[in-house]
Design a protein around this motif. Structure first.
Motif, PDB file in Angstrom:
ATOM      1  N   ARG A 147       1.079  -1.085   0.224  1.00  0.00           N
ATOM      2  CA  ARG A 147       0.520  -0.774  -0.283  1.00  0.00           C
ATOM      3  C   ARG A 147       1.019   1.066   0.326  1.00  0.00           C
ATOM      4  O   ARG A 147       0.774   2.198  -0.776  1.00  0.00           O
ATOM      5  CB  ARG A 147      -1.230   0.253   1.096  1.00  0.00           C
ATOM      6  N   SER A 148       1.886   1.789   0.750  1.00  0.00           N
ATOM      7  CA  SER A 148       2.477   2.457   0.641  1.00  0.00           C
ATOM      8  C   SER A 148       3.672   2.615  -0.428  1.00  0.00           C
ATOM      9  O   SER A 148       4.341   3.766  -0.371  1.00  0.00           O
ATOM     10  CB  SER A 148       3.507   2.390   2.446  1.00  0.00           C
ATOM     11  N   ARG A 149       3.898   2.288  -1.187  1.00  0.00           N
ATOM     12  CA  ARG A 149       4.258   1.742  -2.558  1.00  0.00           C
ATOM     13  C   ARG A 149       4.163   2.097  -3.727  1.00  0.00           C
ATOM     14  O   ARG A 149       4.471   2.102  -4.531  1.00  0.00           O
ATOM     15  CB  ARG A 149       6.242   0.317  -2.348  1.00  0.00           C
ATOM     16  N   ARG A 155      -3.713   1.909  -6.153  1.00  0.00           N
ATOM     17  CA  ARG A 155      -5.138   1.561  -4.684  1.00  0.00           C
ATOM     18  C   ARG A 155      -6.753   1.681  -5.722  1.00  0.00           C
ATOM     19  O   ARG A 155      -6.826   0.706  -5.355  1.00  0.00           O
ATOM     20  CB  ARG A 155      -4.785   2.034  -3.976  1.00  0.00           C
ATOM     21  N   ARG A 192       3.661  -4.366  11.374  1.00  0.00           N
ATOM     22  CA  ARG A 192       3.753  -3.357  10.926  1.00  0.00           C
ATOM     23  C   ARG A 192       3.952  -4.166   9.230  1.00  0.00           C
ATOM     24  O   ARG A 192       3.887  -2.982   7.891  1.00  0.00           O
ATOM     25  CB  ARG A 192       4.784  -2.102  10.305  1.00  0.00           C
ATOM     26  N   PRO A 195      -0.141  -4.045   7.112  1.00  0.00           N
ATOM     27  CA  PRO A 195      -0.666  -2.662   8.127  1.00  0.00           C
ATOM     28  C   PRO A 195      -2.224  -2.524   8.074  1.00  0.00           C
ATOM     29  O   PRO A 195      -3.094  -2.961   7.203  1.00  0.00           O
ATOM     30  CB  PRO A 195      -0.080  -1.886   6.397  1.00  0.00           C
TER      31      PRO A 195
END
Length: 458
Positions: A147-149, A155, A192, A195
């Motif tokens: 998700r963060s990348r 998304r 983590r 997430p």
């Protein structure tokens, strides 16, 4: 000056190969359809195509997927294959990118190996839900772990794709639901690595998929209902294992079932009972038999728990080994032909001209390669997980390998235990194991470090 020139030349060469791959790979991904001369059809294709025209619900035939096929009718369904090809390649490259393994040569090499050695291009070339079963596992994984990348637009596309895939088949939804449930259970241990926002978003895709399916069911049939058929499919598997005959033998003397007069004449397989010329047709098929089948399914679970558990384990094990490509994709699919001839006459001529309709598609030689590759890939995947466990290391590739392993087991349980083992159910998912193994091999022989490597040790 010469260093700058060399760099520019290298970049130009890389850009050329990237452009060439962007054109060639989508075509190669659906090469079986080009060779056939028409999108590949399967026994179940007609049931999905008919949903738009017939306006009522039938067991195991998603109206969402039927609407998707209907959107491509004017283009001979080639637009559907284009979407499936591009979706497959997009998810392959996005997975490589999120795991820190994306290089043009690696992406092209892995894609070509998957095209040559797995069922993936055959699934992408077929008008069937199966292509979305495996791809949705990748999209769900990317929503959670990557998700963060990835960008907000990516998304959004992943969310929509996963929701749509979940709505195309109840088994796909079941596998994704199981993965989400395991993700929530494992989060206290992995922290983590899973997430909270990613897990929540992935879980919401299943809600969205369910709402999509019920809404389209209502729009086409007027009923706020789920796609029917679960009990009938489970009944067929229990009949195949001999459980139904035993139940009828034990209960018919003092209970009145419509199947009692036929208890000694039940077909040997679920396919013969549900889709052949059996007493199921005489007794009204799903509409006439659903209440009785559901009653027998539920009560036989209570009457014979040990037998049911043993049959379920055998079905699970057998399903893991049923991985051949092409089941139900041959020249004998009269229902699908009939639906196209009745509702889509413009497609009759190109459909009849295809190799498949002249019995020109034979998967025997294909499976000489596909089956060993699939079985060896699953063994290698277990080896990768064992090696990671022994070294107490949990990087993203290991996490993907664990996700694929759970998906394969979940798919085998849902499909094998409920429907009975079929090669089609295994082939639509097992190419994921080959993909993970190829990524691991390319990383091992390359110069990459594990992406975001984190020890699994406490």
């Amino acid at each position: 000056m010469s260093i700058t020139t060399d760099i520019l030349r290298a970049r130009a060469a890389g850009s050329f190969w990237l452009r060439l791959a962007a054109v060639a790979l989508p075509l190669l991904m659906i090469a079986p359809a080009f060779w056939n001369g028409y999108p590949l059809l399967q026994w179940d294709t007609g049931g999905y195509l008919a949903r738009w025209y017939e306006g009522y619900l039938v067991p195991s035939r998603s109206t969402v997927f039927g609407l998707y096929l209907h959107s491509g009718e004017s283009f001979g369904f080639w637009i559907n294959l284009a979407a499936q090809s591009l979706a497959a390649l997009w998810l392959l490259q996005l997975t490589l990118r999120v795991l820190g393994l994306m290089q043009t040569f690696r992406f092209v090499a892995i894609s070509l190996l998957l095209i040559l050695s797995t069922a993936l291009p055959w699934l992408a070339s077929m008008l069937l839900t199966d292509i979305f079963a495996g791809l949705s596992v990748l999209s769900l994984f990317l929503l959670i772990v990557g998700r963060s990348r990835i960008s907000g637009l990516e998304r959004l596309f992943l969310f929509g794709f996963t929701a749509f895939a979940a709505a195309t088949h109840s088994a796909t939804l079941g596998v994704l639901l199981g993965l989400c449930a395991i993700g929530w259970l494992a989060r206290p241990l992995l922290g983590r690595r899973l997430p909270l926002a990613g897990l929540a978003q992935a879980s919401l895709t299943l809600v969205a998929g369910g709402l999509m399916l019920v809404s389209v069911n209502h729009a086409l049939s007027g009923n706020w209902a789920w796609t029917p058929g679960g009990y009938g499919v489970a009944f067929g598997r229990m009949m195949q294992d001999g459980i139904v005959a035993r139940y009828l033998g034990d209960h018919c003397p003092h209970e009145s079932f419509r199947l009692c007069p036929y208890r000694n004449e039940l077909p040997a397989t679920a396919d013969e009972f549900l889709w052949g010329k059996s007493m199921f047709n005489t007794l009204g098929r799903f509409e006439g038999m659903n209440d009785e089948m559901s009653y027998i399914v539920v009560h036989s679970l209570a009457d014979y728990p040990a037998w049911q558990a043993g049959a379920a384990l055998r079905a699970l094990g057998q399903q893991m080994l049923h991985v051949a490509t092409g089941e139900g994709t041959n020249g004998w699919i009269p229902h699908t032909y009939g639906i196209i001839e009745r509702y889509i006459p413009a497609q009759i001529a190109p459909m009849r001209a295809a190799r498949q309709q002249h019995w020109g598609v034979d998967f025997e030689y294909v499976n000489w390669l596909h089956v060993p590759v699939a079985l060896l890939s699953m063994l290698a995947l277990l080896g990768l997980l064992a090696h990671a466990l022994a070294n107490r290391r949990l990087d993203d590739l290991t996490l993907l390998g664990a996700t694929v392993t759970l998906a394969l087991l979940g798919n085998a349980f849902i499909c094998g235990v409920i429907s009975g083992p079929h090669d089609r159910y295994g082939a639509r998912m097992v190419w994921l194991a080959t993909f993970v193994v190829l990524m691991a091999l390319s990383r091992h022989f390359g110069d990459d470090e594990p992406a975001d490597d984190t020890s699994a040790a406490a």
